[in-house]
Structure formats: structure tokens, C-alpha cells
Design a protein around this motif. Structure first.
Motif, mmCIF file in Angstrom:
data_model
loop_
_atom_site.group_PDB
_atom_site.id
_atom_site.type_symbol
_atom_site.label_atom_id
_atom_site.label_comp_id
_atom_site.label_asym_id
_atom_site.label_seq_id
_atom_site.Cartn_x
_atom_site.Cartn_y
_atom_site.Cartn_z
ATOM 1 N N UNK A 1 171.592 42.032 28.034
ATOM 2 C CA UNK A 1 171.328 43.311 27.649
ATOM 3 C C UNK A 1 170.000 43.650 27.584
ATOM 4 N N UNK A 2 168.896 42.832 27.137
ATOM 5 C CA UNK A 2 167.430 43.381 27.307
ATOM 6 C C UNK A 2 167.055 43.422 28.906
ATOM 7 N N UNK A 3 167.692 42.927 29.799
ATOM 8 C CA UNK A 3 167.371 42.979 30.988
ATOM 9 C C UNK A 3 167.592 44.447 31.551
ATOM 10 N N UNK A 4 168.685 45.144 30.917
ATOM 11 C CA UNK A 4 169.159 46.391 31.429
ATOM 12 C C UNK A 4 168.531 47.862 30.618
ATOM 13 N N UNK A 5 167.724 47.178 29.338
ATOM 14 C CA UNK A 5 167.217 48.352 28.875
ATOM 15 C C UNK A 5 166.266 49.284 29.387
ATOM 16 N N UNK B 1 163.528 37.128 14.241
ATOM 17 C CA UNK B 1 163.063 35.813 14.697
ATOM 18 C C UNK B 1 163.926 35.328 16.011
ATOM 19 N N UNK B 2 165.348 35.772 15.780
ATOM 20 C CA UNK B 2 166.156 35.156 16.836
ATOM 21 C C UNK B 2 165.734 35.877 18.290
ATOM 22 N N UNK B 3 165.252 37.121 18.294
ATOM 23 C CA UNK B 3 164.916 37.768 19.554
ATOM 24 C C UNK B 3 163.777 37.193 19.811
ATOM 25 N N UNK B 4 162.662 37.099 19.207
ATOM 26 C CA UNK B 4 161.370 36.723 19.288
ATOM 27 C C UNK B 4 161.256 35.327 20.122
ATOM 28 N N UNK B 5 162.260 34.493 19.597
ATOM 29 C CA UNK B 5 162.546 33.024 20.126
ATOM 30 C C UNK B 5 163.103 32.975 21.468
ATOM 31 N N UNK B 6 163.877 34.093 21.898
ATOM 32 C CA UNK B 6 164.837 33.824 23.121
ATOM 33 C C UNK B 6 164.488 34.786 24.044
ATOM 34 N N UNK B 7 163.514 35.758 23.881
ATOM 35 C CA UNK B 7 163.233 36.635 24.669
ATOM 36 C C UNK B 7 161.737 36.889 25.030
ATOM 37 N N UNK B 8 161.064 37.033 26.117
ATOM 38 C CA UNK B 8 159.633 37.405 26.424
ATOM 39 C C UNK B 8 159.358 38.452 25.219
ATOM 40 N N UNK B 9 157.949 38.514 25.142
ATOM 41 C CA UNK B 9 157.487 39.213 23.923
ATOM 42 C C UNK B 9 157.761 40.649 24.072
ATOM 43 N N UNK B 10 157.592 41.335 25.562
ATOM 44 C CA UNK B 10 157.723 42.717 25.597
ATOM 45 C C UNK B 10 159.412 43.084 25.381
ATOM 46 N N UNK B 11 160.025 42.041 25.985
ATOM 47 C CA UNK B 11 161.588 42.381 26.034
ATOM 48 C C UNK B 11 162.021 42.409 24.491
ATOM 49 N N UNK B 12 161.496 41.399 23.903
ATOM 50 C CA UNK B 12 161.984 41.228 22.242
ATOM 51 C C UNK B 12 161.535 42.771 21.661
ATOM 52 N N UNK B 13 160.390 42.937 21.826
ATOM 53 C CA UNK B 13 159.829 44.234 21.314
ATOM 54 C C UNK B 13 160.748 45.558 21.576
ATOM 55 N N UNK B 14 161.269 45.541 23.031
ATOM 56 C CA UNK B 14 161.927 46.617 23.202
ATOM 57 C C UNK B 14 163.240 46.418 22.521
ATOM 58 N N UNK B 15 163.973 45.267 22.360
ATOM 59 C CA UNK B 15 165.025 45.097 21.701
ATOM 60 C C UNK B 15 165.020 45.450 20.269
ATOM 61 N N UNK B 16 163.911 45.083 19.693
ATOM 62 C CA UNK B 16 163.904 45.335 18.081
ATOM 63 C C UNK B 16 163.618 46.731 18.018
ATOM 64 N N UNK B 17 162.926 47.415 18.863
ATOM 65 C CA UNK B 17 162.848 48.872 18.772
ATOM 66 C C UNK B 17 164.128 49.566 18.585
ATOM 67 N N UNK B 18 165.009 49.130 19.687
ATOM 68 C CA UNK B 18 166.356 50.041 19.826
ATOM 69 C C UNK B 18 167.439 49.573 18.394
ATOM 70 N N UNK B 19 167.529 48.259 18.155
ATOM 71 C CA UNK B 19 168.306 47.948 17.038
ATOM 72 C C UNK B 19 167.803 48.505 15.523
ATOM 73 N N UNK B 20 166.321 48.364 15.408
ATOM 74 C CA UNK B 20 165.720 48.722 14.230
ATOM 75 C C UNK B 20 165.689 50.352 14.022
ATOM 76 N N UNK B 21 165.587 51.071 15.045
ATOM 77 C CA UNK B 21 165.596 52.561 14.829
ATOM 78 C C UNK B 21 167.098 53.015 14.772
ATOM 79 N N UNK B 22 168.049 52.341 15.144
ATOM 80 C CA UNK B 22 169.597 52.812 14.921
ATOM 81 C C UNK B 22 169.854 52.387 13.813
ATOM 82 N N UNK B 23 169.099 51.286 13.029
ATOM 83 C CA UNK B 23 169.679 50.786 11.787
ATOM 84 C C UNK B 23 169.167 51.754 10.969
ATOM 85 N N UNK B 24 167.793 52.192 11.223
ATOM 86 C CA UNK B 24 167.124 52.885 10.087
ATOM 87 C C UNK B 24 167.378 54.434 10.051
#
Length: 333
Positions: free
Chosen positions: A254-258, A304-327
Motif C-alpha cells: 500500500x505504501x508503494x502506491x501512495x 511503531x509498526x510502520x516505522x519498523x517495517x517501512x523506510x522512514x519517508x514511506x512510514x511518514x507518508x503512511x502515518x500522515x494518511x492514517x492519522x489525518x483520516x482518524x483525526x
């Protein structure tokens, strides 16, 4: 792995669908009129083909008294297809019809495959591989009437046979991805619908490995269609199925398609990430280091899961998407 034929087809971008419809061996010329994208009076779209005598002296029609014949090929929805009148006889001539060079007969044969799939699928079982091979050929046909009927046939086969067609899926899948990515709207829409049926009737555990190679295809439209299929297929795994398949692997996909080129691909990736975040919340990963003094096991947060399984920039992009939607605020409050 994709077959060599599927790979070869995928590397060929869709060509123009205009062909010379008049054969030097034909007794009748067959000018072809493409259907419009509009429904007239609520009726289904049809291809209308006039069959007239060939020109005489280059520009005049012979006056032999022969009348023009209009052939209508109607796109019949699956629930409107009636049963075969003679099952045994229809089965005997089915493969010959699918191999016919007469496109009207070919469309009739394709609709009979649909009828067999709906009413007598057991009769197709022994010849299914041959049927699918000829179906793939029909999907490549430059005539839009044949192509769309073949697409509708694919959808009915998915519904009837489900997982049992997985070994024959590659050439069908590549053609449907190609057709769903072209500009001819009514063909594109039919292919998109067939891909939706594919994700419904074929198990995600079997389908996802087939889809993954297309997420890296050089054609951005194909990547987008494949990404949408993945996004629709993953929720069918359920929480335990996602965990078993590998939530880390799916998060990486999923992160690769963002950051992909087309918005459809990016939106599908966002939808998939939200599904994965929800599944992770129900079954989180245990933290690598546990507190021996605590009775409760420590788990990794989604961050923590995203940061441990994705490159730093990819993890940040994923967290922006999931955090923005949740909030995001709920409308109407």
C-alpha cells in the motif's frame, strides 16, 4: 508467476481498434457502426451493423434487388440470459463457434458460454481450458462488440468457477487490465465490472499474488486498476486472514502506491491502509522487548509498526494518511 504470453501481451499497449472490416473474400461488405455510450429510452446499448452488397465500379451499389440487412448484437445482462434450448447440441458446436471468424457467430458462442456458466457449468468443466484460451483470443479481437461480449463472459466464468480458474487466470487478467485502461468508455466500464467480479469470486489469498506484479507495471493506468483490485480484495481476508497473509507485506504494498502517478492508485492505497490500520488495531504485533514484571504483554503501536517495517519517508507518508483520516472531524457535529 505470470505466463510468458501474459507478459508479452502486457508489454503491448492497446492499439487502435479501427480495422478494415471488408474482406476481399466476403460476399457482403460489413460497415461497422460503433455504439454510443448513452442508453436510448432505457434500453441496452446495441451494435448495429448494416450488411449490403459490395460497391460496383468502385462507388455504386449494385441493383440486384438484395435488401440491406441490419444485425443487432445486444449486450444482455447475466440475469436476463435465458437457458439453452438444446444443451447437448450447443455443447457440441461451442468450441467451433468460439473459433469462428464470423464475429456475429462468435458473439453468439460467447453468450452461450455465459449460459453454460449460469445454468450448466458442470458441462463446461472438461473443456474449460479450451474455452478460456478462445475467450482470451476474443478479448483481443479488434471489434468492440466481440471484445465487450468476451469481457461479460469472463465475469460470468469468474462467478461460476471461482478459485478453480486460478491456474488459467493470467492471460485473462492481463487482458482485463488492458481493456479497463483504454479510452473506449463502454469497453472500459465492462472490464472494470469484470475485475470487481473477479475480486468477489476468487479468494484473495489466491488472487493477490496474481495482482502484485501489475502494481509495478510501466503503464500507470494498469498500476491503478491493479491497485484498486488489491484494495477491494484485501478486506475479504478478514483480520486473521490479513495477519496470516502478512500485514507487514500488505502495508509495504500500500505504501508503494501512495506516491503513484494516478489519483485512482493513490486513493486505493489510502483505502487499503485504513483497512490495515483497523485490522492491526484488532490484532497488534507484540513488542520485541517485554516487561517481565508486567502481566500484560507489550504491543507495538501502529506508528511503531510502520516505522519498523517501512523506510522512514514511506512510514511518514503512511502515518500522515492514517492519522489525518482518524483525526478528521465528523460532519454534522
Amino acid at each position: 508467476m505470470m505466463s510468458e504470453t501474459a507478459l508479452r501481451d502486457l508489454n503491448l499497449l492497446p492499439k487502435s481498434e479501427r480495422t478494415n472490416e471488408t474482406s476481399s473474400k466476403d460476399i457482403l461488405a460489413k460497415p461497422y457502426v460503433e455504439p454510443t455510450d448513452e442508453n436510448v429510452g432505457g434500453k441496452q446499448r446495441k451494435n448495429v451493423v448494416s450488411l449490403t452488397e459490395p460497391p460496383v465500379n468502385g462507388n455504386e451499389v449494385g441493383h440486384s434487388g438484395a435488401e440491406a440487412v441490419v444485425v443487432e448484437v445486444e449486450y444482455i445482462e447475466s440475469d436476463k440470459l435465458t437457458d439453452l434450448e438444446d444443451v447437448d447440441e450447443s455443447l457440441k458446436v461451442l468450441l467451433d463457434g468460439l473459433g469462428s471468424k464470423d464475429w456475429v457467430l462468435l458473439c453468439d458462442a460467447l453468450n452461450n458460454v455465459r449460459r453454460f456458466s449460469i445454468y450448466h457449468k458442470e458441462a463446461l468443466q472438461d473443456i474449460l481450458d479450451n474455452v478460456i484460451s478462445l475467450l482470451v483470443k476474443a478479448l483481443k479481437n479488434p471489434r468492440s462488440a466481440v471484445c465487450k461480449t468476451a469481457i461479460m463472459t469472463s465475469a460470468d466464468i469468474f462467478k461460476a468457477f471461482g478459485d478453480s480458474i486460478i491456474d488459467s487466470l493470467d492471460p485473462l487478467l492481463v487482458q482485463l487490465l488492458l481493456k479497463s485502461s483504454q479510452d473506449k468508455r463502454f469497453v472500459c466500464e465492462a472490464a472494470e465490472k469484470a475485475l470487481i467480479d473477479l475480486t468477489i469470486w476468487v479468494s484473495p489469498v489466491l488472487l493477490l499474488p496474481k495482482l502484485q506484479p501489475y502494481l509495478k507495471n510501466r503503464n500507470p493506468r494498469i498500476r491503478a486498476k491493479a491497485s484498486m483490485c488489491v484494495s477491494r480484495s484485501v478486506p475479504r481476508l478478514g483480520t486473521e486472514g490479513i495477519k496470516g497473509y502478512g500485514i507487514d507485506k500488505l502495508t509495504q504494498i500500500a505504501s508503494s502506491q501512495l506516491s503513484d502517478q494516478l489519483p485512482e492508485s493513490r486513493e486505493a492505497a489510502r483505502s487499503l491502509l485504513l483497512e490495515l490500520q483497523t485490522a492491526y488495531g484488532k490484532s497488534p504485533v507484540l513488542a520485541p522487548e517485554q516487561d517481565a514484571s508486567s502481566d500484560q504483554p507489550l504491543v507495538c503501536t501502529w506508528e511503531q509498526f510502520c516505522e519498523s517495517n517501512l523506510p522512514k519517508l514511506s512510514a511518514q507518508a503512511v502515518l500522515r494518511v492514517t492519522s489525518a483520516t482518524r483525526e478528521a472531524p465528523v460532519s454534522g457535529l
